[in-house]
Design a protein around this motif. Structure first.
Motif, short mmCIF file in Angstrom:
data_model
loop_
_atom_site.label_atom_id
_atom_site.label_comp_id
_atom_site.label_asym_id
_atom_site.label_seq_id
_atom_site.Cartn_x
_atom_site.Cartn_y
_atom_site.Cartn_z
N MET A 1 -17.30 65.56 115.78
CA MET A 1 -17.69 64.55 116.74
C MET A 1 -16.53 63.65 117.16
O MET A 1 -16.65 62.96 118.14
CB MET A 1 -18.82 63.70 116.15
N THR A 2 -15.44 63.68 116.43
CA THR A 2 -14.34 62.79 116.80
C THR A 2 -13.74 63.13 118.16
O THR A 2 -13.28 62.24 118.87
CB THR A 2 -13.22 62.81 115.75
N GLN A 3 -13.77 64.42 118.56
CA GLN A 3 -13.19 64.78 119.84
C GLN A 3 -14.01 64.26 121.02
O GLN A 3 -13.56 64.27 122.14
CB GLN A 3 -12.98 66.30 119.96
N ARG A 4 -15.23 63.77 120.77
CA ARG A 4 -16.06 63.19 121.82
C ARG A 4 -16.21 61.68 121.67
O ARG A 4 -17.04 61.06 122.31
CB ARG A 4 -17.44 63.84 121.81
N ASN A 5 -15.41 61.10 120.81
CA ASN A 5 -15.49 59.68 120.54
C ASN A 5 -14.52 58.92 121.44
O ASN A 5 -13.32 59.14 121.39
CB ASN A 5 -15.16 59.42 119.07
N PRO A 6 -15.03 57.99 122.27
CA PRO A 6 -14.13 57.24 123.16
C PRO A 6 -13.13 56.36 122.42
O PRO A 6 -12.14 55.91 122.99
CB PRO A 6 -15.09 56.40 124.01
N ARG A 7 -13.36 56.13 121.15
CA ARG A 7 -12.40 55.36 120.36
C ARG A 7 -11.09 56.14 120.21
O ARG A 7 -10.01 55.57 120.10
CB ARG A 7 -12.99 55.04 118.99
N TYR A 8 -11.18 57.47 120.20
CA TYR A 8 -9.99 58.30 120.01
C TYR A 8 -9.46 58.92 121.30
O TYR A 8 -8.28 59.21 121.41
CB TYR A 8 -10.29 59.43 119.01
N PHE A 9 -10.35 59.18 122.27
CA PHE A 9 -9.94 59.84 123.51
C PHE A 9 -10.52 59.12 124.71
O PHE A 9 -11.71 58.82 124.75
CB PHE A 9 -10.43 61.30 123.54
N ALA A 10 -9.67 58.87 125.71
CA ALA A 10 -10.15 58.31 126.97
C ALA A 10 -10.92 59.41 127.70
O ALA A 10 -10.48 60.55 127.76
CB ALA A 10 -8.98 57.84 127.81
N ASP A 11 -12.06 59.09 128.25
CA ASP A 11 -12.93 60.07 128.93
C ASP A 11 -13.14 61.31 128.06
O ASP A 11 -12.74 62.41 128.43
CB ASP A 11 -12.35 60.47 130.28
N ILE A 28 -2.51 60.79 120.88
CA ILE A 28 -3.57 61.35 120.04
C ILE A 28 -3.43 60.80 118.62
O ILE A 28 -2.39 60.90 117.99
CB ILE A 28 -3.50 62.89 120.01
N VAL A 29 -4.53 60.22 118.13
CA VAL A 29 -4.56 59.70 116.77
C VAL A 29 -4.57 60.88 115.80
O VAL A 29 -5.32 61.84 115.98
CB VAL A 29 -5.82 58.82 116.55
N ARG A 30 -3.73 60.82 114.78
CA ARG A 30 -3.63 61.91 113.81
C ARG A 30 -5.00 62.23 113.20
O ARG A 30 -5.75 61.34 112.82
CB ARG A 30 -2.64 61.53 112.72
N ASN A 31 -5.32 63.50 113.12
CA ASN A 31 -6.57 64.03 112.57
C ASN A 31 -7.81 63.61 113.35
O ASN A 31 -8.92 63.67 112.82
CB ASN A 31 -6.73 63.65 111.10
N SER A 32 -7.65 63.21 114.61
CA SER A 32 -8.82 62.88 115.41
C SER A 32 -9.41 64.12 116.06
O SER A 32 -10.53 64.09 116.55
CB SER A 32 -8.47 61.84 116.47
N TYR A 33 -8.67 65.21 116.09
CA TYR A 33 -9.17 66.49 116.62
C TYR A 33 -8.88 67.57 115.60
O TYR A 33 -7.73 67.84 115.27
CB TYR A 33 -8.48 66.81 117.95
N PHE A 34 -9.91 68.15 115.07
CA PHE A 34 -9.74 69.20 114.07
C PHE A 34 -10.82 70.26 114.27
O PHE A 34 -11.84 70.27 113.60
CB PHE A 34 -9.75 68.62 112.65
N PRO A 35 -10.60 71.17 115.21
CA PRO A 35 -11.63 72.16 115.53
C PRO A 35 -11.96 73.11 114.38
O PRO A 35 -13.05 73.67 114.35
CB PRO A 35 -11.02 72.92 116.71
N PHE A 36 -11.08 73.28 113.43
CA PHE A 36 -11.33 74.18 112.31
C PHE A 36 -11.46 73.43 110.99
O PHE A 36 -11.41 74.03 109.92
CB PHE A 36 -10.21 75.22 112.20
N GLY A 37 -11.62 72.14 111.03
CA GLY A 37 -11.73 71.35 109.81
C GLY A 37 -10.36 71.04 109.23
O GLY A 37 -9.33 71.44 109.76
N LEU A 38 -10.38 70.29 108.15
CA LEU A 38 -9.13 69.89 107.50
C LEU A 38 -9.24 70.12 106.00
O LEU A 38 -10.32 70.17 105.43
CB LEU A 38 -8.86 68.40 107.74
#
Length: 94
Positions: A1-11, A28-38
């Motif tokens: 859900m972080t990739q859809r969070n306006p706190r991390y990404f504009a639009d 891009i905030v570190r670890n705000s996008y992790f499509p395969f997990g961390l």
């Protein structure tokens, strides 16, 4: 859900491939996008999906004939070669 969070990404709901460009990489905030997990619980199919993606792109490139508007593309010779500028092209199925 972080990739859809306006706190991390504009639009966050807008498709914006330039979001990942080298000029905007620092936005891009570190670890705000992790499509395969961390970490230790990351997706077991990560490497398989990357391999499958390369195969799909190769198959697509082999089956499409591109006609470039500019016949002399400017290529940047960096460790990973890429075009210096965007190019317009029309594709037709072979």
């Amino acid at each position: 859900m972080t990739q859809r969070n306006p706190r991390y990404f504009a639009d966050p709901l807008v498709f914006d491939p330039l979001r990942w460009s080298s000029e905007r990489k620092t936005d891009i905030v570190r670890n705000s996008y992790f499509p395969f997990g961390l970490g230790i619980r990351n997706c077991v199919g990560t490497h398989f999906s990357m391999l499958a993606l390369a195969i799909v792109i190769a198959e697509l490139a082999a089956s499409v004939d591109l006609d470039f508007a500019d016949k002399q593309p400017a290529v940047q010779a960096t460790p990973t070669m890429h075009l210096a500028n965007a190019m317009s092209a029309t594709g037709s199925r072979i």
